[in-house]
Design an enzyme around this catalytic site. Structure first.
Site, PDB file in Angstrom:
ATOM      1  CG  HIS A 157      -2.008  -0.990   1.132  1.00 20.50           C
ATOM      2  ND1 HIS A 157      -3.193  -1.081   1.749  1.00 20.50           N
ATOM      3  CD2 HIS A 157      -1.977  -1.945   0.366  1.00 20.50           C
ATOM      4  CE1 HIS A 157      -3.734  -2.037   1.596  1.00 20.50           C
ATOM      5  NE2 HIS A 157      -3.514  -2.559   0.481  1.00 20.50           N
ATOM      6  CD  GLU A 172     -14.390   4.334  -1.157  1.00 20.49           C
ATOM      7  OE1 GLU A 172     -14.707   3.920  -0.180  1.00 20.49           O
ATOM      8  OE2 GLU A 172     -13.750   5.368  -1.307  1.00 20.49           O
ATOM      9  CE1 TYR A 221     -13.538  12.394  -1.948  1.00 17.36           C
ATOM     10  CE2 TYR A 221     -11.655  13.355  -0.674  1.00 17.36           C
ATOM     11  CZ  TYR A 221     -12.843  13.493  -1.739  1.00 17.36           C
ATOM     12  OH  TYR A 221     -12.977  14.593  -2.355  1.00 17.36           O
TER      13      TYR A 221
END
Length: 376
Positions: free
Chosen positions: A154, A248, A258
């Site tokens: 990530h 998303e 978000y």
């Protein structure tokens, strides 16, 4: 960023849609356009990002650390190790995105994102460099996300340059540090906005606010691996990986949250709930959600001439989904989705619109390919 651009980006949050996952999954299919797929180049080693050079050649990053220049016919012109300071290659980490500066024609300047450090302490870094006679020179680190973390997952790493020449760099939450996506004091799970020298723009949304990292542009993200700017509308789109489901597509607006991990349509890989909320007060709803997860990896906004019927559509390349997803937008809403290239059954790492109007893709793997989608 000048005042008008800031106001435009902030105003776009009003367009964000409050759609349920069920509604998102019930969109109509669209008729296929006649196209063909050509192989431009092969034998790329985990290709990650693609850029188009002014002379018609291609610039490709390989996650394993090489910068590759391909001739217009796909033959290899140059392969060199990108000698980036402290580069860390493991799992999802390595050499990531490449972005040619707006003045590349005259300056040869480009930007490279990469993971840096070691397994016990690493981060996402950004460097500027120059390409002179096909040699990468003047390499200078300009940003290192903080804090460092353990593991090799990530990193985000996608970039876009805005009309005022500032850079927006996407980041990840470090996988094991997801709660930190809501911590404004640092960069995990954020997008950051920087000058071309890595400084904090004076009009960033949290600049000079105590306890908040001045580079932060948006927060509440998991792992953002796609970002595009629409020069016609001023809209800035991104997509991010959910956990098990809940990928998303978002419309980014300066200073907004978000949701991750407070609000998500996904569940943990064990099946456990990440959060009881899919929506939360003060947090932006996604424009679109994929469940099950497709693992979105690249994105382009099509504004080419070869496929007039695809003008203004967003294309997303998928890793786990092994396909190319076309999203039709109408009045700021995703109104249809088409899945292309599923028969290839291969992971698609990046997708770009070429200056010739063709759509280019990078496949993900030790024998990766550069592909070109053309009309029949």
């Amino acid at each position: 960023m000048n005042t008008s651009i800031v106001k435009k980006l902030r105003a776009l949050q009003k367009l964000t849609l409050s759609l349920t996952c069920g509604a998102l999954l019930s969109l109509p299919l669209v008729a296929e356009t006649s196209w063909r797929l050509d192989t431009v180049a092969s034998d790329l080693d985990f290709a990650w990002s693609l850029a188009f050079m002014p002379d018609g050649r291609f610039l490709v990053t390989e996650r394993t650390g090489q910068l590759v220049i391909l001739n217009a016919d796909g033959s290899e012109a140059k392969r060199q190790a990108a000698a980036l300071p402290d580069m860390f290659v493991a799992a999802q980490g390595g050499l990531l995105d490449v972005l040619l500066a707006a003045d590349f024609d005259s300056s040869g300047r480009l930007f490279l994102s990469y993971s840096c450090g070691n397994l016990n302490a690493n981060s996402t870094c950004l460097a500027s460099a120059q390409l002179v006679n096909d040699e990468l020179t003047a390499i200078r680190p300009i940003f290192r996300a903080q804090p460092e973390r353990r593991g090799a997952a990530h990193y985000g790493g996608r970039m876009v340059q805005l009309p005022d020449e500032t850079l927006v760099l996407t980041l990840g939450d470090g996988f094991d540090y997801r709660e930190q996506a809501q911590n404004k004091a640092h960069h995990l799970g954020k997008t950051v906005r920087l000058t071309v020298d890595g400084a904090v723009p004076a009009d960033n949304p949290f600049v000079h606010q105590a306890g908040i990292a001045g580079e932060v542009f948006t927060l509440g993200h998991r792992n953002v691996q796609g970002i595009v700017y629409d020069p016609q509308t001023g809209q800035l789109f991104s997509h991010e990986h959910g956990p098990k489901g809940g990928d998303e597509l978002n419309l980014l607006s300066a200073g907004q949250n978000y949701g991750w991990p407070v609000a998500t349509y996904g569940v943990d890989y064990t099946g456990a709930r990440v959060s009881p909320y899919q929506r939360f007060v003060g947090m932006q709803d996604p424009l679109y959600v994929w469940t099950p997860s497709i693992a979105p990896a690249g994105m382009t906004l099509y504004q080419g001439a070869l496929f007039p019927e695809w003008q203004g559509n967003i294309f997303v390349s998928a890793l786990a989904g092994k396909a190319l997803h076309r999203l039709q937008l109408t009045a700021g809403k995703v109104t249809a989705e088409q899945v292309l290239l599923a028969d290839l059954a291969t992971r698609l790492r990046d997708v770009r619109t070429g200056p010739d109007g063709a759509i280019y893709l990078l496949t993900d793997g030790a024998k990766g390919q550069l592909l070109r989608l053309l009309p029949n």
